[in-house]
Motif scaffolding. Structure first.
Motif, PDB file in Angstrom:
ATOM      1  N   TRP A  79      50.913  81.189  45.816  1.00  0.00           N
ATOM      2  CA  TRP A  79      51.696  81.274  47.044  1.00  0.00           C
ATOM      3  C   TRP A  79      52.257  82.657  47.286  1.00  0.00           C
ATOM      4  CZ3 TRP A  79      56.950  82.076  46.816  1.00  0.00           C
ATOM      5  CH2 TRP A  79      57.677  81.558  45.740  1.00  0.00           C
ATOM      6  N   THR A  83      51.928  84.291  50.856  1.00  0.00           N
ATOM      7  CA  THR A  83      53.103  84.687  51.639  1.00  0.00           C
ATOM      8  C   THR A  83      53.070  86.180  51.905  1.00  0.00           C
ATOM      9  OG1 THR A  83      54.352  84.780  49.613  1.00  0.00           O
ATOM     10  CG2 THR A  83      54.664  82.833  50.956  1.00  0.00           C
ATOM     11  N   ARG A 126      57.054  80.897  52.239  1.00  0.00           N
ATOM     12  CA  ARG A 126      57.600  79.992  51.232  1.00  0.00           C
ATOM     13  C   ARG A 126      58.745  80.600  50.416  1.00  0.00           C
ATOM     14  NH1 ARG A 126      53.843  76.179  47.535  1.00  0.00           N
ATOM     15  NH2 ARG A 126      52.851  75.928  49.547  1.00  0.00           N
TER      16      ARG A 126
END
Lengths: 180, 153
Positions: A79, A83, A126
């Motif tokens: 992630w 991101t 996130r």
């Protein structure tokens, strides 16, 4: 021996709280449901100690938060990559220079505005969303967030700052409507 | 506090105020039945069918003690007392592979025992250091592979 009836009522009382914490931190319905189930299973294993205590709700919230953070930590490499890509697409690097709200005492939101706000939170990158949720919904301070996420204090402040900036960019019409 | 910090503080307060008005999400209707089913499965399973981490603490301690005692007994039996090569007449038909493994282990451990008994402190330090370096390299390589696989997934 655990009592299934009292545990069932415990589940019904706390399922919204647990699911809310999970969905806001994870931003994914199926993962939030899995984490919520795991949190309640842990509560079941400790039910003998929890059923008579007053702190079952707090215990459950902490367990849910930790389970979510563990889940995020497990997929952190993935992630972070995504991101970073999203941030480079969305942001031009400069923070918007928006004036501070003059009045905020009467900022009462309608159902539609709440829905817009939830959507704006869900749309955050996130790492920003997690820091914002931990700060505003979970009541952790910057230092505690940095410890929980194992990141620097500076990054926590930057993430929360960016999250608020992104929120206010998207909520400018809402701010005008609400009168803040 | 300068103007920018004051603005940021006010925005933080505004954000906090609007966010705390948000009601809790409603849990999906499937959540409670899922939890009931999972709890029912837990109740049905006897302790020895569950993962080791979910065993009662007494049984976990007992199992560790049994494994430790068994390993110690086997090591004690194999190291100084067992013959280096089992005699052909002692092998029960059908158990040749097991006897071969025990023989190999016995030979290796006997050699290791002899080496330990006759090595100086410096040699021991070099051997242990080498083992440590290789262990760290394996750990590093494994971690790198794991992270690469997570990133690729």
């Amino acid at each position: 021996m655990n009592d299934p009836a009292s545990f069932d009522s415990f589940v019904l009382n706390y399922q919204d709280m647990v699911y809310s914490t999970a969905i806001r931190l994870l931003g994914h319905e199926a993962e939030a449901e899995d984490v919520a189930q795991e949190a309640f299973l842990r509560a079941w294993k400790h039910w003998a100690e929890l059923k008579d205590g007053q702190s079952a709700g707090g215990w459950l919230k902490t367990v849910t938060r930790n389970l979510c953070l563990n889940h995020l930590q497990r997929y952190r490499n993935r992630w972070t990559l995504f991101t970073d890509l999203r941030r480079s697409d969305d942001d031009d690097g400069a923070e918007p220079d928006v004036a501070a709200p003059d009045e905020w005492e009467d900022a009462t939101l309608t159902a539609d505005q709440r829905s817009i706000l939830e959507g704006a939170i869900a749309a955050l990158p996130r790492d920003q969303r997690v820091a914002l949720v931990l700060f505003h919904f979970e009541g952790l301070d910057y230092v505690a967030i940095a410890e929980q996420l194992k990141i620097s204090l500076g990054k926590v402040k930057t993430d929360i700052f960016r999250a608020r900036a992104a929120l206010r960019k998207k909520l400018q019409p809402l701010r005008e409507t609400v009168g803040v | 506090m300068n103007k920018q910090e004051r603005n940021e503080a006010q925005w933080a307060k505004w954000t906090d105020q609007v966010l705390t008005q948000l009601p809790a999400h409603s849990a999906p209707a499937t959540l409670a039945p899922r939890i009931r089913a999972a709890v029912a499965r837990l109740q049905v399973l006897p302790w020895h069918r569950r993962p080791w981490l979910q065993w009662p603490t007494t049984f976990k301690c007992l199992s560790l003690a049994v494994v430790g005692a068994t390993s110690t007994a086997v090591s004690y039996w194999v190291l100084p007392h067992a013959p280096v090569v089992p005699s052909a007449s002692a092998v029960v038909p059908g158990y040749e592979p097991a006897v071969t493994i025990v023989g190999a282990f016995s030979t290796l451990s006997h050699g290791l025992f002899q080496a330990l008994a006759h090595s100086g402190t410096g040699t021991m330090a070099v051997v242990l250091g080498t083992i440590g370096v290789f262990w760290c390299m394996s750990l590093g390589l494994g971690t790198a592979c794991w992270r690469l696989s997570i990133r690729e997934n």
